[in-house]
Design an enzyme around this catalytic site. Structure first.
Site, PDB file in Angstrom:
ATOM      1  N   GLU A 179       0.829  -1.217   0.000  1.00 39.96           N
ATOM      2  CA  GLU A 179       0.000   0.000   0.000  1.00 39.96           C
ATOM      3  C   GLU A 179       0.855   1.256   0.000  1.00 39.96           C
ATOM      4  O   GLU A 179       0.791   2.086   0.923  1.00 39.96           O
ATOM      5  CB  GLU A 179      -0.942  -0.015   1.204  1.00 39.96           C
ATOM      6  N   GLU A 369      -5.681  -8.212  -0.930  1.00 45.30           N
ATOM      7  CA  GLU A 369      -6.329  -8.013   0.372  1.00 45.30           C
ATOM      8  C   GLU A 369      -7.790  -7.680   0.143  1.00 45.30           C
ATOM      9  O   GLU A 369      -8.104  -6.826  -0.693  1.00 45.30           O
ATOM     10  CB  GLU A 369      -5.706  -6.851   1.162  1.00 45.30           C
TER      11      GLU A 369
HETATM   12  C1  BG6 Z   1      -4.378  -2.789   4.827  1.00 50.53           C
HETATM   13  C2  BG6 Z   1      -3.038  -3.246   5.293  1.00 50.53           C
HETATM   14  O1  BG6 Z   1      -4.395  -1.408   4.956  1.00 50.53           O
HETATM   15  O2  BG6 Z   1      -5.522  -3.130   5.526  1.00 50.53           O
HETATM   16  C3  BG6 Z   1      -3.067  -4.316   6.358  1.00 50.53           C
HETATM   17  O3  BG6 Z   1      -2.206  -3.613   4.231  1.00 50.53           O
HETATM   18  C4  BG6 Z   1      -4.222  -4.077   7.287  1.00 50.53           C
HETATM   19  O4  BG6 Z   1      -1.814  -4.317   6.994  1.00 50.53           O
HETATM   20  C5  BG6 Z   1      -5.512  -4.157   6.498  1.00 50.53           C
HETATM   21  O5  BG6 Z   1      -4.255  -4.932   8.375  1.00 50.53           O
HETATM   22  C6  BG6 Z   1      -6.778  -4.005   7.315  1.00 50.53           C
HETATM   23  O6  BG6 Z   1      -6.732  -2.848   8.080  1.00 50.53           O
HETATM   24  P1  BG6 Z   1      -6.924  -2.907   9.652  1.00 50.53           P
HETATM   25  O7  BG6 Z   1      -6.659  -1.530  10.110  1.00 50.53           O
HETATM   26  O8  BG6 Z   1      -8.333  -3.328   9.856  1.00 50.53           O
HETATM   27  O9  BG6 Z   1      -5.956  -3.906  10.147  1.00 50.53           O
END
Ligand code: BG6
Length: 472
Positions: A179, A369
């Site tokens: 990211e 993701e």
């Molecule tokens: C993304 C990241 O922003 O979202 C992860 O690459 C992160 O590291 C994921 O865990 C979910 O966000 P959060 O804040 O719910 O963990």
């Protein structure tokens, strides 16, 4: 029809959110170790509060994570049971170079990943490696000022060279920076930068961005030279910006918000700085610190594929205030429901985002993701009936399938975020859970760390076994 035969189904994690063992086997201290849970977290990760050593009374969840350092065999066996074709994970830079500026790597750190990749290969799981997922050795932060310093490019080149050499023939898919656009908002987490009093923040962060972009292009070059079979991608925190209304001013605001994010992968994918950015820099009096060869390196070493995270779409307007967690804020979209943490839920937005990215770059996409952070309540046997998570994932995978079938977008794979519960990057909580596997651990670090399959475990197993045909 449907997904390609070699579609890479799997899950994604990051070292700092699951490994733990922050000081074992020679690992050096990293920026991510020093981001506490609780009210100071946001200030620290955005670079507004300097916390360069552990403070009394704070809890630091990355120190122990879910102790995957000692549980990886068990965890990968569970991933294999679900039928994973790939596992996206990240390297902790300070395991390989504890300080970051050494000449020689830490053999113990390399051995840890030897063993982890060996475990993946045992089950025919293709590793997908993020070279840096928000982590930087603290020594590089303190002695060099993080990515605002050009020397970081050399240290990063040293890191990637070791990784590409050591894992040649074992790892083929690589991502340079997780990211990358998040560094604009979370400067300590994304670039190891705490702003100094009176510092020109705009100039600092875009200088750091230039350094990361050049480093990323070098990684692509080195990776291809060491093994021409390597596939190297960029990684964007994606999610299309919708205009709040069809008022042209709102449409322009949405387009501009989108460009702020695309800027990074425009450079990584096209090899040149886009004109909209050059003009903005000019207006702000910022001169890109190009050095000899930077432009050629960027131009000649563009990425092989575009990877991205998608949790939600966003909304922008000319005259409304965006709100959120201070990272990628959004104006409230009145048409969407939200998660327990206030994130918009928008499966159709995934189709819009995929089309936007594919039209823009004409390179294969990889969703690395996607998932739902939710509160899980285990029953007396420790079992979690997470129908809400199944529903979220089902609706997104349905749309992903439609996009491939109806729009012809070339999609390499899908790794859901957090196949096993892990520490939240944004909040530092364990209670914001994404996994198919429950981990007995709470927000203060209590719990047995026992792993238990949730209802979604068997559901995802079936999705993978049918290559996404059976989502029921
Ligand atoms: C993304 C990241 O922003 O979202 C992860 O690459 C992160 O590291 C994921 O865990 C979910 O966000 P959060 O804040 O719910 O963990």
């Amino acid at each position: 029809m449907g997904f390609r035969k070699d579609f890479l189904w799997g899950g994604a994690t990051a070292a700092n959110q699951c490994e733990g063992a922050y000081s074992l086997d020679g690992r050096g201290l990293a920026n991510v170790d020093l981001i506490p849970h609780g009210k100071d977290r946001k200030l620290v990760l955005t670079g507004q509060r300097k916390m360069y050593s552990f403070e009394e009374g704070q809890y630091y969840p990355a120190q122990t994570g879910i102790d995957m350092y000692h549980h990886f065999k068990e965890d990968i066996a569970l991933f294999a049971e679900m039928g994973f074709k790939t596992y996206r994970m990240s390297i902790a830079w300070s395991r390989i170079f504890p300080n970051g500026d050494e000449e020689l790597p830490n053999e113990e750190g390399l051995k840890f990943y030897d063993a982890l990749f060996h475990e993946c290969r045992k089950y025919d799981i293709e590793p997908l490696v993020t070279i840096t997922h928000f982590d930087i050795p603290m020594h590089l932060v303190e002695a060099y000022g993080g990515w605002r310093n050009r020397k970081m490019i050399e240290f990063y080149k040293r890191l990637v060279t070791i990784l590409f050499q050591r894992y040649k023939g074992i790892v083929k898919y690589w991502l340079t920076f997780n990211e990358i656009n998040v560094m604009l908002h979370a400067s300590f987490m994304g670039a190891g930068i705490c702003y100094e009093q009176g510092e020109d923040r705009y100039k600092t962060i875009y200088t750091a961005a230039h350094h990361e972009l050049v480093a990323s292009a070098w990684a692509t070059k080195i990776g291809h030279e060491i093994d021409p079979g390597n596939k190297i991608g960029c990684m964007l925190a994606a999610g299309t910006y919708y205009p709040l209304t069809c008022k042209p001013e709102d449409v322009l605001a949405a387009q501009k918000a989108g460009q702020k994010n695309f800027f990074f992968i425009d450079v990584q994918s096209r090899g040149v700085y886009p004109n909209y950015a050059l003009k903005e820099f000019e207006r702000n009096g910022f001169v890109i610190p190009f050095e000899e060869d930077d432009q050629r390196i960027l131009k000649e070493n563009t990425v092989d594929f575009i990877s991205f995270s998608y949790y939600r779409s966003r909304c922008a307007a000319h005259d409304a205030i965006a709100e959120g967690d201070g990272i990628l804020d959004s104006v409230k979209n009145p048409f969407l429901k939200t998660s327990d943490w206030g994130w918009d839920i928008d499966p159709l937005g995934l189709r819009i985002t995929m089309n936007e990215l594919y039209d823009r770059y004409q390179k294969p996409l990889f969703i690395v993701e996607n998932g739902l952070g939710a509160k899980d309540v285990p029953d007396e046997n420790g079992f979690v009936e997470d129908d809400y998570r199944i529903d979220y994932l089902r609706r997104h995978i349905e749309v992903m399938k439609e996009t491939v079938e109806q729009d012809g977008v070339d999609l390499l794979g899908y790794t859901s975020w957090g196949p096993i519960d892990l520490v939240s990057a944004g909040t530092g909580e364990m209670s914001k859970r994404y996994g198919f596997i429950y981990v007995d651990r709470d927000d203060q670090g209590n719990g047995s760390l026992k792993r238990t399959k949730k209802k979604s475990f068997d559901w995802y197993k079936k999705v993978i076994a049918t290559n996404g045909e059976d989502l029921s």
